[in-house]
Design a protein around this motif. Structure first.
Motif, short mmCIF file in Angstrom:
data_model
loop_
_atom_site.label_atom_id
_atom_site.label_comp_id
_atom_site.label_asym_id
_atom_site.label_seq_id
_atom_site.Cartn_x
_atom_site.Cartn_y
_atom_site.Cartn_z
N VAL A 127 6.14 8.24 5.65
CA VAL A 127 6.63 7.41 6.76
C VAL A 127 5.52 6.47 7.26
O VAL A 127 5.81 5.36 7.71
CB VAL A 127 7.20 8.23 7.95
CG1 VAL A 127 8.40 9.06 7.51
CG2 VAL A 127 6.18 9.10 8.61
N LEU A 128 4.27 6.91 7.15
CA LEU A 128 3.19 6.02 7.58
C LEU A 128 3.13 4.79 6.67
O LEU A 128 2.89 3.68 7.14
CB LEU A 128 1.85 6.76 7.57
CG LEU A 128 1.72 7.81 8.68
CD1 LEU A 128 0.41 8.59 8.53
CD2 LEU A 128 1.79 7.16 10.06
N THR A 129 3.39 4.99 5.39
CA THR A 129 3.40 3.85 4.48
C THR A 129 4.51 2.87 4.84
O THR A 129 4.33 1.66 4.73
CB THR A 129 3.63 4.32 3.02
OG1 THR A 129 3.18 5.64 2.90
CG2 THR A 129 2.95 3.45 2.03
N TYR A 130 5.68 3.41 5.27
CA TYR A 130 6.80 2.51 5.63
C TYR A 130 6.40 1.55 6.74
O TYR A 130 6.93 0.46 6.83
CB TYR A 130 8.03 3.30 6.10
CG TYR A 130 8.59 4.28 5.09
CD1 TYR A 130 8.40 4.09 3.72
CD2 TYR A 130 9.32 5.39 5.51
CE1 TYR A 130 8.91 4.99 2.81
CE2 TYR A 130 9.83 6.30 4.59
CZ TYR A 130 9.61 6.09 3.25
OH TYR A 130 10.11 6.99 2.35
N VAL A 131 5.53 2.00 7.62
CA VAL A 131 5.13 1.10 8.71
C VAL A 131 3.74 0.52 8.42
O VAL A 131 2.98 0.20 9.34
CB VAL A 131 5.20 1.79 10.09
CG1 VAL A 131 6.64 1.87 10.56
CG2 VAL A 131 4.59 3.19 10.06
#
Ligand SMILES: *Cc1c(COP(=O)(O)O)cnc(C)c1O
Length: 641
Positions: free
Chosen positions: A589-593
Motif C-alpha cells: 500500500v505504501l508503493t500505491y501512494v
C-alpha cells in the motif's frame, strides 16, 4: 423468574434465522444449522446440495495462515447463479413458445477480478454466456479470456479508433462482437475502419428511453439519462449506415434502465417502449435480430420482496416471463421474427457469491452503573430530580422524561462550569442520565409514533463492536450510498443476541461504521449481537457483497486489499481452497501512494544508527527496532494476532 430468563433458555437457531431474516435474503444459498452456525448450501452437480459451515471455513483458512478479514468467494454459487439466470430465461422461452433464444452477457465492470471473470467464462460457456465491456481495458480482458465463439461480446462506452480496431479484430477472429453506439460520431470511424479491414461490423445502438425507474440507482433512466441516443441521433445513425450501404450491420437494440430496479412494472414499461423503437427501425429497413435489455435485475438485499430500493417485487422467473412475453406480444402484432434476447445482469449474477468475514476486536458499552439507594443530603437539586426521573419513565411519558433529563443535566453542567460541584458529583448525575436514556430506548418499541428527538437514541446508546475490516476498502457502497447488506454473526446462533450494536471498522474515521441494518419489517440503526467474550473469536459475516464492492474500494487510512479465498465445495462435503490471495502488505500500500519501501527502510536504519552513535540506544535495541520495521513492511495492513 423473569420472562427474559425464560426466553433466553428457549432461544434456538430458528429464532436467530428469523431475527436475521436469512431465509428471505439468502435465495436459498445460506441458512442456519442446528449447531447455530451459518452454512452455505452449495449446489454440487445438478441436483445435489451440500452444507458447509462458514465457521469451519473461517477456521480452516486461519489454520492455513489466511487471517481475518477475508473475502470469501464461493465458486459453486457463480455456477449456480449463471444456471439460474439462463435456465429461467430458457424456461420462460419454452413456456411462451417464443421463437428466439436467450444470450447473457456479464458486465465486466461489476467485478473485474481475474478469477471471477474466469469462472464466469468457464461456467457460462455451456450457455454461451458472454461479456459486456465498457472500455478498452475490459475488452482486452474479454479477448484474452473468452474461448467460445458463440458467446457475445457487447462493447458499450465511448470508443476511440483503437477500441474500434480491437473490436473489429475480434470479428476477424470469429467473435460475435457488437459495437453499441453511444454517439453518432462513432459511426464514420467504424465505417472507415471496417472497410479497411474488410470485415462487416456488428452494430447496435443504445436507446435513451423515457421510462423512468424507481429505486436508488435510477439516474441511468429517463430523458435526461447520460447515456444513449435520442431519437434524432438514432435517425442520423440509420441514415449514415444507409448511405454507406451498411444498414444490414445494424442488428441490435440496447437499453439499460439502471441497476437494482425494484419494481417489475418499470421493467415491463421499458421493454414495451423499446419494442416500439424496434418495430419502427425494422420498418426503416434495419434487419434487427437482437434485443439487449441491459442490467437492472435486482437483488433482494433486505429480504422484503417489496418495491423498497434494496429489494424487488418480483423473482427471477417472473422477470424472465415478463420480458419474454412483452417482446413476443409487441412484435407478434407486426409479424416480426422474435429476436435473441440479451440481458447484462451483473449484480444478480455475482452478489451472492462473496461473503466478507471479519472478527470483533473489542466492544465499548454505554452501560450505566447501579442507581444509588439514596443521595447525600447536600446533593444539588438537579441531581435529586434526575434520580426522581429514573423512577418515572413509562411509555406514556417518554417525551416528558426525555425533556426533563436534558434540562437537569444542563443545570448540572452549569453548576460544574461555575465550580460549584466537582467531577465525581457530575459522574453521579451522568450515570442517572444514562439510566433514563437506556430506559427510554428499551420502552420505545411500544410507541406508535417515535418523537424525532429520540429517534437517534438507540444508535447513540448502542454498544460499539470494533471490528477488523475497513468499510472504505471492503464495503464502499455502505459508506458512499448507504447501501444495506445483510450482516449477522456466523455462529453462537443458539444463543439469544442480547446486545444492540453498531459495527465500527478500524479506520479512524467516524464514517467507518455499519449503522444501517434491515430487519424483517423495517430498517434499524443497530444490529442485535451476542455479548463479546474476551479471548474468544466472534465472527461476523456481511453477505451479498460480490457485486461492485471490490474495485470501488479505496485505501482510506492505508488499509489495503483483504485476503481473498476462493472455495469450492465438493460432493463429499469437503471444500477445496481453489485460490488464495494474500491481501496487500504494508509495503504494497505504501508503493500505491508512491513511497519506496526500501528507501523508507534505509532512512529508518540510518536514524537508528545515529541513535547508536550518540549513545541513546544500544546496538541490540537498534536490531530489535530494525527487525520490527522490516517485519511490519511485509505484514498485513489489518489487525494481526
Ligand atoms: C452497470 C451496467 C450493467 C449491470 O447492471 P446490473 O444492475 O448490475 O445488472 C449492465 N449494462 C450496462 C450498460 C451497465 O452500465
Amino acid at each position: 423468574m423473569s420472562t427474559k430468563g425464560n426466553k433466553e433458555s428457549n432461544w434456538n437457531y430458528r429464532d436467530s434465522a428469523r431475527l436475521y431474516n436469512i431465509d428471505n435474503w439468502s435465495s436459498g444459498y445460506f441458512a442456519v444449522n442446528e449447531e447455530g452456525e451459518v452454512i452455505v448450501k452449495a449446489p454440487v452437480g445438478d441436483n445435489q446440495v451440500e452444507d458447509v459451515s462458514l465457521v469451519e471455513i473461517a477456521t480452516g483458512l486461519q489454520e492455513r495462515g489466511l487471517e481475518m478479514p477475508v473475502l470469501l468467494r464461493l465458486e459453486n454459487l457463480v455456477d449456480a447463479r449463471l444456471r439460474e439466470i439462463n435456465e429461467s430465461f430458457n424456461e420462460a422461452i419454452r413456456a411462451a413458445k417464443y421463437k428466439g433464444k436467450y444470450r447473457g452477457a456479464f458486465p465486466v465492470k461489476v467485478n473485474q477480478q481475474y478469477h471471477v471473470i474466469s469462472e464466469i467464462v468457464r461456467f457460462g460457456k455451456r450457455y454461451h454466456h458472454g461479456l459486456e465491456v465498457g472500455s478498452k481495458a475490459e475488452l482486452l480482458i474479454a479477448l484474452s479470456i473468452m474461448e467460445d465463439r458463440e458467446s457475445l461480446i457487447i462493447c458499450n462506452g465511448y470508443k476511440d479508433q483503437e477500441f474500434i480496431d480491437l473490436a473489429l479484430q475480434a470479428r476477424v477472429l470469429g467473435y460475435k462482437c457488437f459495437f453499441v453506439i453511444e454517439n453518432p460520431s462513432e459511426i464514420p470511424l467504424i465505417i472507415n475502419r471496417s472497410r479497411e479491414l474488410e470485415i462487416d461490423p456488428m452494430i447496435g445502438t443504445r436507446l435513451k428511453l423515457s421510462t423512468k425507474v424507481e429505486g436508488h440507482w435510477s439516474e441511468d433512466s429517463g430523458d435526461r439519462s447520460l447515456f444513449g441516443l435520442n431519437i434524432n441521433q438514432l435517425i442520423q445513425v440509420v441514415d449514415m449506415l444507409k448511405e454507406a450501404e451498411m444498414l444490414h450491420c445494424f442488428q441490435l437494440l440496447h437499453f439499460h434502465l439502471g441497476s437494482q430496479i425494484p419494481n417489475i412494472r418499470n421493467i415491463r414499461q421499458g421493454i414495451l417502449e423499446a419494442c416500439r423503437y424496434y418495430i419502427d427501425l425494422c420498418n426503416e429497413g434495419a434487419p434487427l435480430r437482437y434485443m439487449d435489455i441491459g442490467g437492472g435485475l435486482a437483488v433482494d438485499y433486505n429480504g422484503t420482496c417489496s418495491t423498497d430500493g434494496h429489494s424487488r417485487n418480483y423473482n427471477i422467473q417472473e422477470y424472465c416471463a415478463d420480458i419474454v412475453e412483452a417482446i413476443q406480444e409487441s412484435l407478434d402484432e407486426y409479424d416480426l421474427p422474435h429476436p435473441t434476447i440479451i440481458s447484462e445482469s451483473g449484480r444478480a449474477t455475482v452478489a451472492h457469491t462473496a461473503v466478507l468475514l471479519f472478527n470483533v476486536l473489542e466492544v465499548t458499552r454505554f452501560q450505566p452503573g447501579p442507581i444509588p439507594e439514596s443521595l447525600p443530603d447536600d446533593t444539588p437539586e438537579p441531581i435529586v430530580n434526575l434520580l426522581e426521573v429514573t423512577k418515572a419513565v413509562d411509555p406514556g411519558r417518554i417525551q416528558e422524561c426525555f425533556n426533563d433529563v436534558l434540562h437537569y443535566r444542563s443545570q448540572v453542567r452549569d453548576l460544574f462550569s461555575r465550580g460549584e460541584i466537582n467531577l465525581r458529583t457530575v459522574a453521579v448525575a451522568d450515570n442517572l442520565y444514562l439510566h433514563v436514556l437506556q430506559q427510554i430506548v428499551s420502552q420505545m418499541g411500544s410507541l406508535k409514533r417515535i418523537p424525532p428527538e429520540i429517534e437517534s437514541l438507540p444508535e447513540q446508546l448502542a454498544d460499539i463492536y470494533y471490528s477488523n475490516f475497513s468499510v472504505f476498502q471492503s464495503l464502499p457502497d455502505a459508506w458512499a450510498i448507504n447501501q444495506v447488506f445483510p450482516v449477522m454473526p456466523i455462529h453462537r446462533l443458539n444463543e439469544e443476541p442480547t446486545q444492540q450494536a453498531v459495527i465500527a471498522d478500524i479506520t479512524c474515521d467516524c464514517d467507518g461504521k455499519l449503522h444501517n441494518f434491515s430487519h424483517i419489517d423495517d430498517y434499524s440503526t443497530t444490529l442485535p449481537l451476542h455479548p463479546f467474550k474476551l479471548g474468544e473469536e466472534y465472527y461476523i459475516g456481511v453477505f451479498l457483497v460480490g457485486a461492485y464492492q471490490e474495485t470501488l474500494g479505496d485505501l482510506h487510512n492505508l488499509f489495503g486489499d483483504t485476503n481473498i479465498a476462493s472455495i469450492r465445495v465438493n460432493e463429499d462435503r469437503t471444500f477445496d481452497l481453489v485460490h488464495e490471495f494474500e491481501g496487500d502488505s504494508i509495503s504494497d500500500v505504501l508503493t500505491y501512494v508512491e513511497y519506496e519501501p526500501q528507501n523508507l527502510f534505509q532512512s529508518f536504519r540510518k536514524k537508528a544508527e545515529r541513535a547508536v552513535k550518540s549513545g541513546r540506544i544500544t546496538i541490540q535495541q537498534r536490531q530489535t527496532m530494525i527487525r520490527l520495521f522490516e517485519e511490519s513492511l511485509r505484514g498485513y495492513t489489518y489487525f494481526e494476532k
